[in-house]
Write a protein that holds these residues in place. Structure first.
Motif, PDB file in Angstrom:
ATOM      1  N   GLU A 142      32.821 -57.435-104.712  1.00  0.00           N
ATOM      2  CA  GLU A 142      31.557 -56.868-105.203  1.00  0.00           C
ATOM      3  C   GLU A 142      30.439 -57.057-104.172  1.00  0.00           C
ATOM      4  O   GLU A 142      29.651 -56.134-103.929  1.00  0.00           O
ATOM      5  CB  GLU A 142      31.175 -57.509-106.540  1.00  0.00           C
ATOM      6  N   LEU A 143      30.381 -58.229-103.572  1.00  0.00           N
ATOM      7  CA  LEU A 143      29.370 -58.475-102.540  1.00  0.00           C
ATOM      8  C   LEU A 143      29.579 -57.555-101.342  1.00  0.00           C
ATOM      9  O   LEU A 143      28.619 -57.029-100.775  1.00  0.00           O
ATOM     10  CB  LEU A 143      29.400 -59.943-102.104  1.00  0.00           C
ATOM     11  N   TYR A 144      30.815 -57.341-100.965  1.00  0.00           N
ATOM     12  CA  TYR A 144      31.102 -56.434 -99.851  1.00  0.00           C
ATOM     13  C   TYR A 144      30.692 -55.007-100.211  1.00  0.00           C
ATOM     14  O   TYR A 144      30.117 -54.293 -99.380  1.00  0.00           O
ATOM     15  CB  TYR A 144      32.579 -56.489 -99.470  1.00  0.00           C
ATOM     16  N   ARG A 145      30.977 -54.603-101.437  1.00  0.00           N
ATOM     17  CA  ARG A 145      30.578 -53.257-101.877  1.00  0.00           C
ATOM     18  C   ARG A 145      29.072 -53.080-101.732  1.00  0.00           C
ATOM     19  O   ARG A 145      28.586 -52.049-101.265  1.00  0.00           O
ATOM     20  CB  ARG A 145      31.006 -53.027-103.333  1.00  0.00           C
ATOM     21  N   LYS A 146      28.305 -54.115-102.078  1.00  0.00           N
ATOM     22  CA  LYS A 146      26.838 -54.053-102.003  1.00  0.00           C
ATOM     23  C   LYS A 146      26.300 -54.236-100.591  1.00  0.00           C
ATOM     24  O   LYS A 146      25.287 -53.636-100.235  1.00  0.00           O
ATOM     25  CB  LYS A 146      26.223 -55.152-102.879  1.00  0.00           C
ATOM     26  N   TYR A 147      26.949 -55.096 -99.817  1.00  0.00           N
ATOM     27  CA  TYR A 147      26.354 -55.536 -98.552  1.00  0.00           C
ATOM     28  C   TYR A 147      27.284 -55.372 -97.343  1.00  0.00           C
ATOM     29  O   TYR A 147      27.251 -56.183 -96.422  1.00  0.00           O
ATOM     30  CB  TYR A 147      25.939 -57.009 -98.657  1.00  0.00           C
ATOM     31  N   LYS A 153      23.360 -61.139 -96.224  1.00  0.00           N
ATOM     32  CA  LYS A 153      23.271 -61.063 -97.690  1.00  0.00           C
ATOM     33  C   LYS A 153      24.632 -61.319 -98.333  1.00  0.00           C
ATOM     34  O   LYS A 153      24.716 -61.940 -99.392  1.00  0.00           O
ATOM     35  CB  LYS A 153      22.702 -59.718 -98.136  1.00  0.00           C
ATOM     36  N   TYR A 154      25.689 -60.838 -97.707  1.00  0.00           N
ATOM     37  CA  TYR A 154      27.040 -61.119 -98.192  1.00  0.00           C
ATOM     38  C   TYR A 154      27.262 -62.633 -98.214  1.00  0.00           C
ATOM     39  O   TYR A 154      27.706 -63.196 -99.211  1.00  0.00           O
ATOM     40  CB  TYR A 154      28.072 -60.421 -97.299  1.00  0.00           C
TER      41      TYR A 154
END
Length: 175
Positions: A142-147, A153-154
């Motif tokens: 999810e963090l990779y999808r966002k950042y 930020k990841y």
């Protein structure tokens, strides 16, 4: 704040333990009898984890000053000295390819440093706890999808889930 660098996540690759063994041999060749232990850490050490395809290594040494003295030799073998990059009192080296992709991260700590037990306990906990291993993998995805274009930020987002899991790790270690 740390700058962005290219990264991506992949499914666990069974080649990673062999890559660790190759890097371990190189580190032993450079640091010699200063080394007390070398551990494969991070997500590439945990079957079933999603991970950045880079080998994370923890090296425990007798005297960190002697490692600093061998920084040039480490660089000759492709491991770039980064100093105390994480701010925990370590010597940190990285191996990157020509495009800046991180291939290996080497964290070197002196014998008795409190982070050694924490790092190994976290790894061992995830090896044995499928539910938290899956939780951590899902959070990373999810963090990779966002950042995907913002590594700092990841990394900051990962700290939140790591802190949550570490609370359970300490609970397990106190049993």
């Amino acid at each position: 704040m740390k700058k962005h660098r290219p990264y991506w996540l992949v499914k666990y690759d069974p080649i990673w333990p062999r890559q660790f063994a190759e890097k371990k041999k190189l580190i032993l060749d450079v640091l010699g009898n200063e080394v007390l232990a070398i551990h494969h850490i991070g997500s590439t050490s945990i079957p079933g984890m999603v991970a950045k395809p880079q080998i994370d290594i923890l090296v425990v040494v007798k005297d960190l000053r002697k490692v600093h003295e061998k920084a040039t030799k480490m660089a000759d073998w492709g491991f770039i000295p980064r100093g105390d990059y994480t701010g925990i009192g370590e010597e940190y080296f990285t191996e990157d390819d020509a495009e800046g992709e991180r291939l290996t991260s080497v964290h070197i700590l002196p014998e008795g440093h409190p982070e050694i037990k924490n790092i190994l306990a976290f790894r061992d906990y995830l090896l044995e706890n499928k539910k938290d291993r899956e939780l951590y993998s899902a959070a990373k995805k999810e963090l990779y999808r966002k950042y995907a274009d913002n590594y700092p930020k990841y990394g900051a987002g990962k700290k939140t889930i790591i802190t949550e899991i570490c609370k359970r790790v300490k609970k397990c270690r106190s049993k």
